[in-house]
Design an enzyme around this catalytic site. Structure first.
Site, PDB file in Angstrom:
ATOM      1  N   ILE A 148       0.812  -1.219   0.000  1.00 33.27           N
ATOM      2  CA  ILE A 148       0.000   0.000   0.000  1.00 33.27           C
ATOM      3  C   ILE A 148       0.841   1.263   0.000  1.00 33.27           C
ATOM      4  CG2 ILE A 148      -2.049  -1.021   1.043  1.00 33.27           C
ATOM      5  CD1 ILE A 148      -1.055  -0.231   3.742  1.00 33.27           C
ATOM      6  N   GLY A 149       2.149   1.148   0.005  1.00 32.70           N
ATOM      7  CA  GLY A 149       2.987   2.338  -0.013  1.00 32.70           C
ATOM      8  C   GLY A 149       4.444   1.960  -0.163  1.00 32.70           C
ATOM      9  N   SER A 150       5.234   2.899  -0.656  1.00 32.59           N
ATOM     10  CA  SER A 150       6.670   2.688  -0.785  1.00 32.59           C
ATOM     11  C   SER A 150       7.347   4.037  -0.857  1.00 32.59           C
ATOM     12  CB  SER A 150       7.004   1.864  -2.035  1.00 32.59           C
ATOM     13  OG  SER A 150       6.616   2.563  -3.196  1.00 32.59           O
ATOM     14  N   GLY A 151       8.597   4.056  -0.475  1.00 26.96           N
ATOM     15  CA  GLY A 151       9.371   5.283  -0.532  1.00 26.96           C
ATOM     16  C   GLY A 151      10.798   5.030  -0.114  1.00 26.96           C
ATOM     17  N   GLY A 152      11.734   5.321  -1.021  1.00 30.00           N
ATOM     18  CA  GLY A 152      13.132   5.096  -0.695  1.00 30.00           C
ATOM     19  C   GLY A 152      13.414   3.619  -0.490  1.00 30.00           C
ATOM     20  N   ASP A 168       8.161  19.166   9.452  1.00 29.85           N
ATOM     21  CA  ASP A 168       7.834  18.844   8.055  1.00 29.85           C
ATOM     22  C   ASP A 168       6.362  18.475   7.925  1.00 29.85           C
ATOM     23  OD1 ASP A 168       8.376  18.513   5.338  1.00 29.85           O
ATOM     24  OD2 ASP A 168       8.678  16.366   5.583  1.00 29.85           O
ATOM     25  N   LYS A 200       5.467  -1.917   8.149  1.00 26.39           N
ATOM     26  CA  LYS A 200       6.449  -1.129   7.413  1.00 26.39           C
ATOM     27  C   LYS A 200       7.773  -1.877   7.424  1.00 26.39           C
ATOM     28  CE  LYS A 200       8.462   3.494   7.082  1.00 26.39           C
ATOM     29  NZ  LYS A 200       8.455   4.869   7.621  1.00 26.39           N
ATOM     30  N   LYS A 260       8.976  -0.075   2.422  1.00 29.19           N
ATOM     31  CA  LYS A 260       7.715  -0.485   1.823  1.00 29.19           C
ATOM     32  C   LYS A 260       6.706  -0.716   2.934  1.00 29.19           C
ATOM     33  CE  LYS A 260       9.777  -2.761  -2.211  1.00 29.19           C
ATOM     34  NZ  LYS A 260       9.887  -4.024  -2.979  1.00 29.19           N
ATOM     35  N   VAL A 261       5.449  -0.476   2.623  1.00 29.07           N
ATOM     36  CA  VAL A 261       4.374  -0.658   3.594  1.00 29.07           C
ATOM     37  C   VAL A 261       3.389  -1.663   3.016  1.00 29.07           C
ATOM     38  CG1 VAL A 261       2.586   0.448   4.975  1.00 29.07           C
ATOM     39  CG2 VAL A 261       4.668   1.707   4.407  1.00 29.07           C
TER      40      VAL A 261
END
Length: 856
Positions: A530-534, A646, A552, A537-538
């Site tokens: 359901i998600g990823s970044g760098g 942020d 995560k 992963k989630v």
């Protein structure tokens, strides 16, 4: 006698030549008229609503949209803010009109999506990533889509992310592979451009040469009186294939506007051009350059529609034509009936369409079966099955008789299963080097890879934690996989963990293909990513008690010290803060090793950023409730000496109608004896960045590093920008395209922030108090919690509730002593008449009612 025969023949020849010249002039005039009308339609940049409506009502094809958009873009130079907004609006309109599940394999649709993301990067780089991700998900087979996304990440300084995108493109089998290899090599050489101009030209030449060889070997040699080739035409063709921005006049090659054909009742093919009928328009012709360019056949998912770009030989001066009298062999598609030649070129007459009846179609199939063995290169069976599976639902013609008049000249370059397909399918690129097949990752159910990608963003942290529609029971046994060879721990005693609100659900997954993750001995079945970044992963997972969680996963093999500290801080903050507020995302369990990190977290529904993009209008009470949730969450971290620094909509997750704060990766903990801290690097988002952070970047320097001074008031500014977005649909400085100008506007006290009038004056006051450039004058979180905007008007409500309670007690008191149904009915009727008259309960009315009841 012989002289009379000779003169008769000369007269016959002269009459034939006159007819041929008349036909030639007729076609020239028709082409000129069509081109003028097309230019007239597409050159109007002031108001293109008429053209847009025609496109949407007629073919609504990506080619028509792309031709219009490129012309608009050419006429928008130099690009101003107003023209950029207009262009983005047209691109957005095109994307909305073209469904991705229908045109995901269409190159023009891919170019529209990529160019839209590039324009958004000029206007709003923070949002452009979402649109690049959308283009990558919808058009994953084109290499230029992945390279454009990687180039954007490289321009933002995310080298690791850029490399990851290119590697994933290679794994997915994006074509052409050579382009991806060159981009990866340039990235490893630390070049700023993944593809230089020289490399683009080299790729263009190699692609055209490879396609020419494939074309000549499969269809046979096309005999041309003049084989001279316009290199510019070839380069333009190939440049268009891998997505380079080109002038509209070049982009129109092979993309003849369908609006033009609809105005003709019957068209004949221009001289010297091979007729190819599009499935959606049997009478339309394909106009090409004067150069010999190979055939590129494009695949689409729109009702078995294939657009063919077939090019004939070049003409030295006159116009050449040919006529296909009979289709006797597919092996040799050449003209065998020469006619009388002109002074400059021979004339061959061609029919405007090729009609095959059932008998001809059956003979064609027999011919194909005979010639397949020695004419066509062998295609691996796995690739053929994969190709058929992608086009199975969209490219099968159920009525071959009805479509027999729409037959196209096929490119005999691949092996086609005639029994299963009646439409010839060809790859977009003819490459000699076979692209590697898409390999299913060990983390995914293979079925999920073939799923049509959603248009929503997949790259935001904790993005769209949606509850799946579930039908089957949890598999009794599933394959356990721990990344990077780490063994799963099965022998530890499992203990109870708190359940999320999403409980007792069933899993939609096969028991054999579903994979699991083991965290401290507890087994979790992966539902989907359901998600990823760098490097993270989630996944949405399910435990053995049918409870939904989010795990995560962080790969630490290539992580630097700053990344390690970031995740350690995140875990520490979550453990510390979730005990003090329910507005902080819950962390149930975690496991840390030298190679990876697992975090078992609360699974939500959708993040605030995605929710805001979907909502056209926000209910005032909903906005007020979410604003109060954000204030309470940020107030909690401030009470424990933490400044987030942020804050943006993506940092808040909607869980059961409540906003919760997530992502503490770059949060900083203040020392007890200080009121502000200094960060080693500025990491805030520009649209939500406070002025003091920008000022101190240049004024405060220590050890050669720029420093950014932040305080709790910095989070107030960011929260104010979020509330501004929820109120007006944009951030305060979103209309400024240039990033440097935007930074100057944020810190410039003379630049006034617009606050358009709204009915909620207290909301407008909150926005003005939050968006003051001087932190000392800016409102604080406790003051915002006490502001009238977040306070429900309790006094009138309490009085009304109190009065209603007294009235209810009075009514019940009158009825409680009655036993018979008739008495209850009479009392209820009397009470109804009493309150219907507008009278309220008081002592006098109570006595009057008591007397009436005694008399009765």
């Amino acid at each position: 006698m012989e002289s009379e025969d000779l003169s008769g023949r000369e007269l016959t020849i002269d009459s034939i030549m006159n007819k041929v010249r008349d036909i030639k002039n007729k076609f020239k005039n028709e082409d000129l008229t069509d081109e003028l009308s097309l230019n007239k339609i597409s050159a109007d940049t002031t108001d293109n609503s008429g053209t847009v409506n025609q496109i949407m009502m007629m073919a609504n094809s990506p080619e028509d949209w792309l031709s219009l958009l490129l012309k608009l873009e050419k006429n928008s130079v130099p690009l101003s803010d107003a023209l950029l907004n207009k262009l983005i609006g047209r691109y957005s309109q095109a994307i909305e009109a073209l469904p991705p599940d229908k045109y995901g394999q269409n190159e023009s649709f891919a170019r529209i999506q990529v160019r839209f993301a590039e324009l958004k990067a000029i206007q709003e780089p923070d949002d452009a990533r979402d649109y690049f991700q959308m283009a990558r998900a919808n058009c994953k087979k084109f290499a230029f889509v992945h390279i454009s996304f990687a180039q954007f990440e490289l321009s933002q300084g995310n080298v690791k992310k850029s490399k990851q995108l290119l590697q994933e493109a290679v794994e997915r089998g994006a074509v052409p592979l050579e382009m991806l290899e060159i981009a990866l090599r340039n990235l490893n050489l630390q070049k700023k451009q993944l593809l230089s101009e020289e490399e683009k030209k080299t790729l263009s030449a190699s692609m055209v040469l490879t396609a020419q060889e494939s074309f000549s070997s499969s269809l046979g040699h096309l005999q041309n009186r003049n084989n001279s080739c316009d290199s510019r035409g070839q380069t333009t063709k190939a440049r268009f294939l891998y997505g380079e921005n080109m002038p509209p006049q070049d982009a129109e090659i092979g993309y003849r506007n369908s609006l033009k054909q609809t105005n003709k009742t019957k068209q004949s093919c221009p001289f010297g051009r091979v007729p190819v009928n599009l499935l959606n328009s049997p009478d339309c012709d394909v106009k090409t350059d004067d150069s010999v360019v190979p055939c590129f056949i494009k695949r689409q998912t729109s009702r078995s529609e294939c657009r063919d770009l077939v090019v004939a030989g070049s003409k030295p001066s006159g116009n050449d034509s040919c006529e296909l009298r009979n289709l006797k062999s597919v092996q040799n598609i050449n003209c065998k009936e020469p006619l009388v030649s002109d002074e400059k070129s021979s004339e061959l007459i061609i029919t405007d369409s090729v009609t095959l009846k059932n008998k001809t179609e059956s003979s064609l199939r027999a011919k194909l079966e005979e010639t397949k063995e020695y004419q066509e290169p062998e295609v691996p069976e796995s690739n053929q099955k994969q190709w058929q599976s992608k086009r199975k639902s969209a490219c099968i013609n159920e009525n071959p008789v009805a479509s027999s008049n729409q037959w196209q000249i096929p490119e005999l370059a691949r092996k086609v299963n005639i029994e299963k397909h009646t439409t010839f399918e060809q790859p977009v690129f003819s490459v000699s080097k076979q692209s590697p097949p898409m390999s299913a990752s060990k983390w995914f159910d293979p079925k999920s890879i073939c799923k049509t990608p959603s248009s929503n963003t997949l790259d935001d942290y904790m993005s769209c934690f949606r509850t799946p529609v579930v039908k089957n029971d949890f598999p009794p046994a599933c394959q356990l996989s721990t990344p990077y060879g780490q063994p799963a721990c099965f022998q530890q005693q499992q203990q109870q963990i708190p359940a999320t609100p999403l409980q007792n659900l069933q899993v939609l997954a096969s028991s054999s293909a579903n994979e699991c993750i083991s965290v401290k001995g507890r087994i979790y079945s992966i539902l989907k990513q359901i998600g990823s970044g760098g490097s993270s992963k989630v996944f949405q997972v399910l435990n053995e008690k049918k409870q939904i969680y989010a795990i995560k996963f962080v790969n630490l093999e290539e992580a630097d010290n700053q990344t390690l500290d970031s995740y350690r801080n995140e875990i520490a903050y979550l453990n510390k803060l979730q005990q003090h507020s329910d507005k902080i995302i819950r962390l149930y369990d975690y496991e840390i090793t030298d190679q990876y990190i697992y975090m078992v977290m609360e699974c939500g529904n959708i993040d605030l950023n995605s929710w805001l993009k979907k909502k056209k209008s926000i209910d005032p009470w909903e906005r007020k409730s979410y604003w109060k949730n954000m204030l309470e969450a940020v107030h909690t971290i401030h009470q424990h000496g933490i400044v987030h620094s942020d804050l943006k909509p993506a940092n808040f997750l909607i869980v059961d109608g409540m906003l919760k704060l997530i992502d503490f990766g770059i949060a900083n903990q203040m020392q007890p004896d200080t009121t502000s801290i200094v960060k080693d690097s500025q990491v805030g988002t520009v649209n939500y960045m406070p002025p003091e952070a920008i000022k101190d970047m240049s004024s405060s320097r220590e050890n050669g590093k720029s420093k950014s001074k932040i305080s709790p008031k910095s989070d107030v500014w960011s929260l104010g920008c979020i509330l501004y977005y929820m109120t007006y649909g944009k951030t305060p400085f979103q209309h400024i395209i240039n990033q440097i100008s935007k930074l100057h506007a944020i810190i410039d006290p003379n630049h006034e922030i617009e606050f358009p009038d709204i009915p909620e004056k207290d909301l407008q006051d909150v926005l003005k108090c939050c968006l003051k450039r001087d932190p000392k004058q800016r409102i604080s979180i406790p003051e915002l919690l006490a502001h009238p905007y977040v306070q429900i008007q309790t006094h009138p409500g309490n009085q009304m509730a109190k009065g209603t309670t007294e009235e209810m007690k009075y009514v019940l008191g009158q009825l409680v002593g009655l036993n018979s149904p008739n008495s209850i009915l009479k009392a209820a009727k009397t009470l109804y008449e009493h309150y219907s008259g507008g009278e309220s309960h008081n002592s006098s009315s109570s006595k009057t009612f008591g007397k009436k009841r005694e008399k009765k």
